[in-house]
Scaffold this motif. Sequence first.
Motif, PDB file in Angstrom:
ATOM      1  N   PHE A  89       0.830  -1.205   0.000  1.00  0.00           N
ATOM      2  CA  PHE A  89       0.000   0.000   0.000  1.00  0.00           C
ATOM      3  C   PHE A  89       0.866   1.259   0.000  1.00  0.00           C
ATOM      4  N   TYR A  90       1.894   1.283   0.851  1.00  0.00           N
ATOM      5  CA  TYR A  90       2.777   2.448   0.912  1.00  0.00           C
ATOM      6  C   TYR A  90       3.406   2.724  -0.446  1.00  0.00           C
ATOM      7  N   SER A  91       3.943   1.680  -1.056  1.00  0.00           N
ATOM      8  CA  SER A  91       4.643   1.844  -2.322  1.00  0.00           C
ATOM      9  C   SER A  91       3.710   2.370  -3.415  1.00  0.00           C
ATOM     10  N   LEU A  92       2.519   1.780  -3.516  1.00  0.00           N
ATOM     11  CA  LEU A  92       1.573   2.218  -4.535  1.00  0.00           C
ATOM     12  C   LEU A  92       1.148   3.667  -4.338  1.00  0.00           C
ATOM     13  N   THR A  93       0.843   4.037  -3.104  1.00  0.00           N
ATOM     14  CA  THR A  93       0.367   5.398  -2.863  1.00  0.00           C
ATOM     15  C   THR A  93       1.467   6.427  -3.110  1.00  0.00           C
ATOM     16  N   ILE A  94       2.702   6.061  -2.839  1.00  0.00           N
ATOM     17  CA  ILE A  94       3.816   6.965  -3.157  1.00  0.00           C
ATOM     18  C   ILE A  94       3.946   7.125  -4.666  1.00  0.00           C
ATOM     19  N   ASP A  95       3.850   6.023  -5.386  1.00  0.00           N
ATOM     20  CA  ASP A  95       4.030   6.063  -6.843  1.00  0.00           C
ATOM     21  C   ASP A  95       2.911   6.814  -7.558  1.00  0.00           C
ATOM     22  N   ILE A  96       1.695   6.795  -7.019  1.00  0.00           N
ATOM     23  CA  ILE A  96       0.602   7.520  -7.671  1.00  0.00           C
ATOM     24  C   ILE A  96       0.522   8.974  -7.210  1.00  0.00           C
ATOM     25  N   GLY A  97       1.388   9.369  -6.257  1.00  0.00           N
ATOM     26  CA  GLY A  97       1.422  10.750  -5.794  1.00  0.00           C
ATOM     27  C   GLY A  97       0.461  11.060  -4.674  1.00  0.00           C
ATOM     28  N   ALA A  98      -0.085  10.031  -4.025  1.00  0.00           N
ATOM     29  CA  ALA A  98      -1.051  10.263  -2.946  1.00  0.00           C
ATOM     30  C   ALA A  98      -0.402  10.963  -1.753  1.00  0.00           C
ATOM     31  N   ARG A  99       0.805  10.545  -1.422  1.00  0.00           N
ATOM     32  CA  ARG A  99       1.490  11.144  -0.266  1.00  0.00           C
ATOM     33  C   ARG A  99       1.769  12.622  -0.515  1.00  0.00           C
ATOM     34  N   ASP A 100       2.326  12.945  -1.681  1.00  0.00           N
ATOM     35  CA  ASP A 100       2.646  14.338  -1.991  1.00  0.00           C
ATOM     36  C   ASP A 100       1.386  15.190  -2.044  1.00  0.00           C
ATOM     37  N   ALA A 101       0.307  14.636  -2.598  1.00  0.00           N
ATOM     38  CA  ALA A 101      -0.951  15.382  -2.671  1.00  0.00           C
ATOM     39  C   ALA A 101      -1.478  15.688  -1.270  1.00  0.00           C
ATOM     40  N   THR A 102      -1.378  14.704  -0.368  1.00  0.00           N
ATOM     41  CA  THR A 102      -1.862  14.895   1.002  1.00  0.00           C
ATOM     42  C   THR A 102      -1.037  15.933   1.737  1.00  0.00           C
ATOM     43  N   VAL A 103       0.276  15.879   1.544  1.00  0.00           N
ATOM     44  CA  VAL A 103       1.161  16.854   2.185  1.00  0.00           C
ATOM     45  C   VAL A 103       0.841  18.259   1.695  1.00  0.00           C
ATOM     46  N   ASN A 104       0.688  18.421   0.393  1.00  0.00           N
ATOM     47  CA  ASN A 104       0.395  19.736  -0.165  1.00  0.00           C
ATOM     48  C   ASN A 104      -0.939  20.272   0.342  1.00  0.00           C
ATOM     49  N   TYR A 228      -2.391  19.804  -5.572  1.00  0.00           N
ATOM     50  CA  TYR A 228      -2.800  18.489  -5.098  1.00  0.00           C
ATOM     51  C   TYR A 228      -4.075  18.050  -5.798  1.00  0.00           C
ATOM     52  N   ASP A 229      -4.118  16.791  -6.103  1.00  0.00           N
ATOM     53  CA  ASP A 229      -5.254  16.184  -6.796  1.00  0.00           C
ATOM     54  C   ASP A 229      -5.975  15.285  -5.800  1.00  0.00           C
ATOM     55  N   VAL A 230      -7.211  15.642  -5.489  1.00  0.00           N
ATOM     56  CA  VAL A 230      -7.973  14.896  -4.491  1.00  0.00           C
ATOM     57  C   VAL A 230      -8.156  13.440  -4.912  1.00  0.00           C
ATOM     58  N   VAL A 231      -8.235  13.197  -6.205  1.00  0.00           N
ATOM     59  CA  VAL A 231      -8.426  11.832  -6.699  1.00  0.00           C
ATOM     60  C   VAL A 231      -7.293  10.928  -6.235  1.00  0.00           C
ATOM     61  N   ARG A 232      -6.078  11.451  -6.259  1.00  0.00           N
ATOM     62  CA  ARG A 232      -4.921  10.647  -5.859  1.00  0.00           C
ATOM     63  C   ARG A 232      -4.929  10.348  -4.356  1.00  0.00           C
ATOM     64  N   MET A 233      -5.705  11.109  -3.597  1.00  0.00           N
ATOM     65  CA  MET A 233      -5.787  10.904  -2.151  1.00  0.00           C
ATOM     66  C   MET A 233      -6.880   9.918  -1.761  1.00  0.00           C
ATOM     67  N   LEU A 234      -7.658   9.470  -2.722  1.00  0.00           N
ATOM     68  CA  LEU A 234      -8.783   8.586  -2.418  1.00  0.00           C
ATOM     69  C   LEU A 234      -8.395   7.308  -1.672  1.00  0.00           C
ATOM     70  N   PRO A 235      -7.248   6.664  -1.992  1.00  0.00           N
ATOM     71  CA  PRO A 235      -6.892   5.450  -1.226  1.00  0.00           C
ATOM     72  C   PRO A 235      -6.772   5.704   0.275  1.00  0.00           C
ATOM     73  N   TYR A 236      -6.200   6.863   0.671  1.00  0.00           N
ATOM     74  CA  TYR A 236      -6.119   7.194   2.089  1.00  0.00           C
ATOM     75  C   TYR A 236      -7.514   7.376   2.675  1.00  0.00           C
TER      76      TYR A 236
END
Length: 438
Positions: A89-104, A228-236
């Motif tokens: 899960f960590y690896s996938l969310t990093i690769d899709i930009g979820a972490r960066d989107a959440t931080v921003n 930040y793209d909210v779509v990329r944050m959906l997994p979280y």
Amino acid sequence: MQQPPAPQFLGLTPILFFVAVVLCAGLITDDITAMPVLVALFLAAGYALILNPKGERLSLNDKIGRFCEGAGNKNIILLVIIFLLAGAFYSLTIDIGARDATVNMALSVIPTPMILPGLFLICCFISFSMGTSTGTITALAPIGLGLSEGLGVSPALLAGVVVGGAMFGDNLSFVSDTTIAATRSQGVKLTDKFKANLLITLPASIITFILLMFVPVADTSTLQQGDYDVVRMLPYMLIIICALIGLNVVLVLAIGIGSAAIIGLLVGSFAPMAMWQSIQTGIGWMQNLSLIAVTIGGIVALMHAYGGIAWLINTLTRRVQSRQGAEYSIAALVSLLDLSTANNTISIVAAGPIAKDLNEQYGVDPRRTASILDVFSCAFQGLVPYGAQILTIAAVGGLSPLSVSMYCWYPMLLFVFGVVAIAFNIPRFVTVNADTDV
């Protein structure tokens, strides 16, 4: 029926051997993190295989068999599965930009002075809802650690904030396994134990919140904040929602992995084969941690077989003479069991029957006992660097577990207020209700 092993101090020494190896390596090198945890545990396991129960000699095959039984315990294997799924899960969310989107998003929405206290409150809320510290850390570790660079704050401190919030719910939640173990072992209501715990956890959490407000952070208004793209944050969002409605943590992670994979494919973050590679990469991050969990399980099984845990229980309860002394003994017993087993639920289950005997002998209210068992086991579980909680977040952030322990302020304060509660007889129950609503 197999007779329990005779108590002996020697049976407790494998975990002490592990601690000594880590400390000696740190003193020699001036770096407490110099000795790899897994190597130290393997040395401790080798030492444990040399020992024997009191008045008995076991064959090497028998010892290895007991080690493997402990290492293959269903709870240990489940923990390994959770670790591996979390890594994917960590690896996938990093690769899709979820972490960066959440931080921003966090940098743009939350007032800068409140980011750290806000993160702590979010972790408290999620862990109280989920009833699992490991699940909370799994969900929020990437978000918390992702804030480190933007805030100019040590990642170890942020890891400590997440662990502290996670232990809040582990201790207080109605659905926590520690709560269920503590109340069942003492035959009390969940609500009574909750009331007793609340008087200890509230001051600890409030002080933690205030302390975090005074941690200097970078002025995020001067930082270059990305979109930040909210779509990329959906997994979280999905795993938090699934956790709040009470789904099994394995199912929560599976949903998170599936959603991250689908979103990554839809937004073009990776091709199908690259997606599988990302999952494999994340699993690889957790292989070391999984081996650590398995090895600890085997060592604890040998300590039980050698009478080390029985010796610890007998020693702590030998000189009790008053109600307050009995309460301190219960606190010390469950704390040392947690230090020995690195599992707060197991430590409560092991200490529960002894604690109940002390209740009857010295007039301790079982509701206070249930609270003491849970408070002190969770306090130490949030501090031991070889426990699942700190090992998990340390692995995610590439940190030393010992460096994370230094910043686990909430568990430290939980211990302090637990001692205060015993010293001043807080809370005072008028009557004892032995019913249970578990």
